[in-house]
Design an enzyme around this catalytic site. Sequence first.
Site, PDB file in Angstrom:
ATOM      1  N   CYS A  14      15.860 -28.841 -13.824  1.00  0.00           N
ATOM      2  CA  CYS A  14      15.864 -27.598 -14.606  1.00  0.00           C
ATOM      3  C   CYS A  14      17.223 -27.264 -15.224  1.00  0.00           C
ATOM      4  O   CYS A  14      17.309 -26.392 -16.086  1.00  0.00           O
ATOM      5  CB  CYS A  14      15.393 -26.437 -13.743  1.00  0.00           C
ATOM      6  SG  CYS A  14      13.683 -26.620 -13.238  1.00  0.00           S
ATOM      7  N   HIS A  64      17.585 -19.696 -17.194  1.00  0.00           N
ATOM      8  CA  HIS A  64      16.444 -20.577 -16.953  1.00  0.00           C
ATOM      9  C   HIS A  64      15.322 -19.714 -16.380  1.00  0.00           C
ATOM     10  O   HIS A  64      15.564 -18.863 -15.516  1.00  0.00           O
ATOM     11  CB  HIS A  64      16.864 -21.665 -15.964  1.00  0.00           C
ATOM     12  CG  HIS A  64      15.702 -22.461 -15.439  1.00  0.00           C
ATOM     13  ND1 HIS A  64      14.799 -23.071 -16.279  1.00  0.00           N
ATOM     14  CD2 HIS A  64      15.289 -22.724 -14.168  1.00  0.00           C
ATOM     15  CE1 HIS A  64      13.889 -23.682 -15.537  1.00  0.00           C
ATOM     16  NE2 HIS A  64      14.154 -23.489 -14.264  1.00  0.00           N
ATOM     17  N   ASN A 100       7.587 -21.718 -16.149  1.00  0.00           N
ATOM     18  CA  ASN A 100       8.781 -22.557 -16.042  1.00  0.00           C
ATOM     19  C   ASN A 100       8.525 -23.891 -16.752  1.00  0.00           C
ATOM     20  O   ASN A 100       7.796 -24.736 -16.242  1.00  0.00           O
ATOM     21  CB  ASN A 100       9.088 -22.775 -14.554  1.00  0.00           C
ATOM     22  CG  ASN A 100      10.340 -23.605 -14.337  1.00  0.00           C
ATOM     23  OD1 ASN A 100      10.902 -24.166 -15.276  1.00  0.00           O
ATOM     24  ND2 ASN A 100      10.770 -23.696 -13.089  1.00  0.00           N
TER      25      ASN A 100
HETATM   26  O1  UT7 Z   1      12.933 -24.193 -11.604  1.00  0.00           O
HETATM   27  C1  UT7 Z   1      13.537 -24.889 -10.630  1.00  0.00           C
HETATM   28  C2  UT7 Z   1      13.604 -24.356  -9.321  1.00  0.00           C
HETATM   29  N1  UT7 Z   1      12.440 -23.694  -8.799  1.00  0.00           N
HETATM   30  C3  UT7 Z   1      12.509 -22.411  -8.487  1.00  0.00           C
HETATM   31  O2  UT7 Z   1      13.486 -21.758  -8.762  1.00  0.00           O
HETATM   32  C4  UT7 Z   1      11.369 -21.824  -7.737  1.00  0.00           C
HETATM   33  C5  UT7 Z   1      11.872 -21.026  -6.569  1.00  0.00           C
HETATM   34  N2  UT7 Z   1      10.833 -20.504  -5.677  1.00  0.00           N
HETATM   35  C6  UT7 Z   1       9.970 -19.535  -6.055  1.00  0.00           C
HETATM   36  O3  UT7 Z   1       9.966 -19.113  -7.194  1.00  0.00           O
HETATM   37  C7  UT7 Z   1       9.066 -18.957  -5.003  1.00  0.00           C
HETATM   38  O4  UT7 Z   1       9.454 -19.442  -3.746  1.00  0.00           O
HETATM   39  C8  UT7 Z   1       7.553 -19.241  -5.211  1.00  0.00           C
HETATM   40  C9  UT7 Z   1       7.051 -18.476  -6.414  1.00  0.00           C
HETATM   41  C10 UT7 Z   1       7.322 -20.727  -5.391  1.00  0.00           C
HETATM   42  C11 UT7 Z   1       6.771 -18.767  -4.004  1.00  0.00           C
HETATM   43  O5  UT7 Z   1       6.991 -17.391  -3.785  1.00  0.00           O
HETATM   44  P1  UT7 Z   1       7.432 -16.850  -2.350  1.00  0.00           P
HETATM   45  O6  UT7 Z   1       7.572 -15.406  -2.483  1.00  0.00           O
HETATM   46  O7  UT7 Z   1       8.640 -17.627  -1.903  1.00  0.00           O
HETATM   47  O8  UT7 Z   1       6.174 -17.183  -1.482  1.00  0.00           O
HETATM   48  P2  UT7 Z   1       6.052 -18.060  -0.162  1.00  0.00           P
HETATM   49  O9  UT7 Z   1       6.068 -19.504  -0.483  1.00  0.00           O
HETATM   50  O10 UT7 Z   1       7.027 -17.564   0.862  1.00  0.00           O
HETATM   51  O11 UT7 Z   1       4.636 -17.648   0.328  1.00  0.00           O
HETATM   52  C12 UT7 Z   1       4.335 -16.307   0.795  1.00  0.00           C
HETATM   53  C13 UT7 Z   1       2.855 -16.218   1.040  1.00  0.00           C
HETATM   54  C14 UT7 Z   1       2.301 -17.354   1.900  1.00  0.00           C
HETATM   55  O12 UT7 Z   1       1.242 -16.833   2.681  1.00  0.00           O
HETATM   56  P3  UT7 Z   1       1.469 -16.492   4.236  1.00  0.00           P
HETATM   57  O13 UT7 Z   1       1.916 -17.778   4.871  1.00  0.00           O
HETATM   58  O14 UT7 Z   1       2.526 -15.430   4.259  1.00  0.00           O
HETATM   59  O15 UT7 Z   1       0.121 -16.027   4.662  1.00  0.00           O
HETATM   60  C15 UT7 Z   1       1.744 -18.298   0.887  1.00  0.00           C
HETATM   61  O16 UT7 Z   1       0.703 -19.111   1.410  1.00  0.00           O
HETATM   62  O17 UT7 Z   1       2.138 -16.287  -0.193  1.00  0.00           O
HETATM   63  C16 UT7 Z   1       1.192 -17.350  -0.156  1.00  0.00           C
HETATM   64  N3  UT7 Z   1       1.087 -17.929  -1.475  1.00  0.00           N
HETATM   65  C17 UT7 Z   1       0.236 -17.483  -2.410  1.00  0.00           C
HETATM   66  N4  UT7 Z   1      -0.660 -16.495  -2.396  1.00  0.00           N
HETATM   67  C18 UT7 Z   1      -1.384 -16.287  -3.519  1.00  0.00           C
HETATM   68  C19 UT7 Z   1       1.814 -18.968  -1.985  1.00  0.00           C
HETATM   69  N5  UT7 Z   1       1.422 -19.207  -3.257  1.00  0.00           N
HETATM   70  C20 UT7 Z   1       0.455 -18.303  -3.524  1.00  0.00           C
HETATM   71  C21 UT7 Z   1      -0.336 -18.043  -4.674  1.00  0.00           C
HETATM   72  N6  UT7 Z   1      -1.221 -17.039  -4.625  1.00  0.00           N
HETATM   73  N7  UT7 Z   1      -0.211 -18.764  -5.799  1.00  0.00           N
END
Ligand code: UT7
Length: 332
Positions: A116, A256, A286
Amino acid sequence: MSLIKAAITGVHAWAPDYILTNKELETLIDTNDEWITERTGIKERRILKGEGLGTSDMGVMAVNGLLKKKNLQPSDIDCLLVATTTPDMQFPATATIICDKVGIKNALSYDINAACSGFIFTLVTAAKFIETGMYKRVIVYGGDKMSSIMDYKDRATCIIFGDGGGAVLLEASTDENGIIDAILRTDGAGREFLHQKAGGSVKPASHATVDAGEHYVYQEGKTVFKFAVTNMADVSAEIMERNHLTADDIAYLVPHQANKRIIDATANRMGVGADKVMLNIQKYGNTTNGTIPLCLHEWESRLKKGDNIILAAFGGGFSWGSILIKWAYDTK
Ligand code: UT7
């Protein structure tokens, strides 16, 4: 310090027509519009549909648009660099394919892969060809067909990414405007949190790797998020400090577009208000190497000669950085 400064003198971007909305994703995976909007800021992303189309085809649209806008012929271009993580093929370079399709002959062309951060890393590389006087006109295309490496069963990754990109033209500046400063960093220890497991030389593609879905993006989102927030904000604040700039001096932050929460944290750290932040993540998600040129294209008519703008990115590697640009032209 070089006497010749490189300046962006034109920009054009292109994204495919097909819109993959959060609503459509709700039909593919267990997710919902509210969660995606709240956690990422994304409402929809573009997808390149059609057999046999790849990153180069989006690049051709952007580069042809740029040439037309600048009233240039393919033969006017000395060098074309491509920042991409989804090349048409492992080799040859997608840059050479774009040159062939556009009609740019015998120019230097190659790809740079810095995930990225690729667009800003490549912009700085391209600027050196101008600053040394080696070339007069260099095009940088940044873009990705992220849908080609996306697992549309993995709700943690497929909601974020989309397809698209844009191209900028670099020429020697005629005044004090242009690319002023850059801070570019990498830390390869971050690779375990964001990578593609198979298809490279360590684990060549096989039936087994495809069955295991190892040709898709693997991301540990929470960890990547943590590093992104800290590092993108740090370098953006650092480049302001070392150039003695306050938030009032900044016309725009061009971040970004990975997650709106990362962008907000960076803007807060810089003390820059939302009105000065280029944000179109809601429309494109993204697009990896495409996010920054897509923003520059959309905001081009609002940019004024002499504006201080800061480009900032974070991505796989880990890789991250910021660039300070004094915008070189007014749009007529
Ligand atoms: O571009 C290059 C670099 N990449 C980035 O900068 C991305 C960086 N990371 C992120 O943007 C975020 O970490 C994500 C958007 C990928 C994920 O968001 P998060 O707030 O970190 O969520 P998480 O992975 O901690 O998940 C929280 C909860 C989980 O459920 P439990 O275990 O708390 O029950 C996930 O299973 O949200 C759940 N979850 C979803 N729920 C509904 C994860 N993805 C989804 C989804 N819809 N799409």
